[in-house]
Design a protein around this motif. Structure first.
Motif, PDB file in Angstrom:
ATOM      1  N   SER A  16       0.803  -1.222   0.000  1.00 26.97           N
ATOM      2  CA  SER A  16       0.000   0.000   0.000  1.00 26.97           C
ATOM      3  C   SER A  16       0.834   1.269   0.000  1.00 26.97           C
ATOM      4  O   SER A  16       0.394   2.302  -0.499  1.00 26.97           O
ATOM      5  N   SER A  17       2.045   1.227   0.529  1.00 31.57           N
ATOM      6  CA  SER A  17       2.872   2.437   0.516  1.00 31.57           C
ATOM      7  C   SER A  17       3.317   2.797  -0.898  1.00 31.57           C
ATOM      8  O   SER A  17       3.736   3.919  -1.146  1.00 31.57           O
ATOM      9  N   LEU A 107      13.754   7.235 -10.489  1.00 31.49           N
ATOM     10  CA  LEU A 107      13.318   6.092  -9.694  1.00 31.49           C
ATOM     11  C   LEU A 107      12.317   6.616  -8.682  1.00 31.49           C
ATOM     12  O   LEU A 107      12.595   7.583  -7.971  1.00 31.49           O
ATOM     13  N   VAL A 108      11.142   5.989  -8.624  1.00 31.24           N
ATOM     14  CA  VAL A 108      10.074   6.424  -7.725  1.00 31.24           C
ATOM     15  C   VAL A 108       9.862   5.333  -6.685  1.00 31.24           C
ATOM     16  O   VAL A 108       9.685   4.164  -7.037  1.00 31.24           O
ATOM     17  N   VAL A 109       9.893   5.728  -5.427  1.00 27.69           N
ATOM     18  CA  VAL A 109       9.668   4.771  -4.338  1.00 27.69           C
ATOM     19  C   VAL A 109       8.696   5.368  -3.333  1.00 27.69           C
ATOM     20  O   VAL A 109       8.568   6.586  -3.222  1.00 27.69           O
ATOM     21  N   GLY A 110       8.029   4.481  -2.607  1.00 32.87           N
ATOM     22  CA  GLY A 110       7.158   4.919  -1.529  1.00 32.87           C
ATOM     23  C   GLY A 110       7.981   5.246  -0.296  1.00 32.87           C
ATOM     24  O   GLY A 110       9.120   4.817  -0.157  1.00 32.87           O
ATOM     25  N   ARG A 111       7.369   5.986   0.589  1.00 39.10           N
ATOM     26  CA  ARG A 111       8.066   6.428   1.794  1.00 39.10           C
ATOM     27  C   ARG A 111       8.220   5.324   2.829  1.00 39.10           C
ATOM     28  O   ARG A 111       9.188   5.284   3.559  1.00 39.10           O
ATOM     29  N   ARG A 112       7.269   4.441   2.899  1.00 38.44           N
ATOM     30  CA  ARG A 112       7.336   3.383   3.907  1.00 38.44           C
ATOM     31  C   ARG A 112       6.912   2.080   3.272  1.00 38.44           C
ATOM     32  O   ARG A 112       5.860   1.980   2.694  1.00 38.44           O
ATOM     33  N   VAL A 140       7.711   9.244  -2.561  1.00 40.42           N
ATOM     34  CA  VAL A 140       6.323   9.676  -2.501  1.00 40.42           C
ATOM     35  C   VAL A 140       5.704   9.204  -1.191  1.00 40.42           C
ATOM     36  O   VAL A 140       5.805   8.024  -0.840  1.00 40.42           O
ATOM     37  N   ARG A 141       5.066  10.122  -0.502  1.00 39.30           N
ATOM     38  CA  ARG A 141       4.409   9.803   0.763  1.00 39.30           C
ATOM     39  C   ARG A 141       3.167   8.954   0.533  1.00 39.30           C
ATOM     40  O   ARG A 141       2.443   9.130  -0.453  1.00 39.30           O
ATOM     41  N   ARG A 142       2.891   8.058   1.455  1.00 39.16           N
ATOM     42  CA  ARG A 142       1.748   7.155   1.371  1.00 39.16           C
ATOM     43  C   ARG A 142       0.432   7.933   1.418  1.00 39.16           C
ATOM     44  O   ARG A 142       0.288   8.893   2.156  1.00 39.16           O
ATOM     45  N   GLU A 143      -0.529   7.462   0.620  1.00 36.60           N
ATOM     46  CA  GLU A 143      -1.875   8.043   0.620  1.00 36.60           C
ATOM     47  C   GLU A 143      -2.703   7.388   1.720  1.00 36.60           C
ATOM     48  O   GLU A 143      -2.454   6.246   2.097  1.00 36.60           O
TER      49      GLU A 143
END
Length: 148
Positions: A16-17, A107-112, A140-143
């Motif tokens: 989900s992150s 490169l795009v990654v989630g924050r957690r 990118v911060r999680r929604e």
């Protein structure tokens, strides 16, 4: 980058992150005329040298493949974006994403993510990628709502 090259946007998918990261990568790819490479990395406790129950690698791979498909379906319920490629790779998430960043525009990654204690001691995947990737990294911060 030569004008004939299509920009590659690599995005780490780990639960989900990464939903927000996938959406961000898709929007960015459309803006720059690029393609998205969704990379899902899976590993098993035994591949890291942890003690634990016996595992079945083919079962683990199948579970990872199913989870990856569900995550993409959750983010893109109306169908995958044109040009999106999927890569399911066994290994350490940081190492795999850093290698995948070679030749990418971003490169795009989630924050957690789903990192366990061992990774927490060494630093998060997003932190390692930001420090060692071969291209710019967007974290990118999680929604709050994974369906948006």
């Amino acid at each position: 980058m030569a004008s004939s090259e299509v920009p590659r946007i690599v995005v780490g998918v780990d639960g989900s992150s990464s939903y927000a990261a996938l959406r961000w990568a898709d929007r960015y790819a459309r803006l720059v005329g690029g393609t998205v490479e969704a990379v899902c990395v899976w590993d098993t406790p035994s591949s890291r040298g942890w003690g634990g129950p016996a595992i079945e690698p083919l079962f683990d791979a199948e579970q990872a493949r199913d989870r990856f498909a569900r995550e993409l379906d959750t983010v893109f319920p109306d169908g995958l974006p044109a040009g999106l490629t999927q890569h399911l790779i066994e290994g350490d998430p940081s190492d795999v994403l850093i290698r995948a960043s070679e030749g990418a525009e971003v490169l795009v990654v989630g924050r957690r993510g789903r990192g366990g204690f061992a990774r927490a001691v060494l630093g998060s995947v997003s932190q390692r990628c930001a420090q060692h990737a071969a291209c710019p990294v967007v974290v990118v911060r999680r929604e709050d709502d994974p369906t948006r």
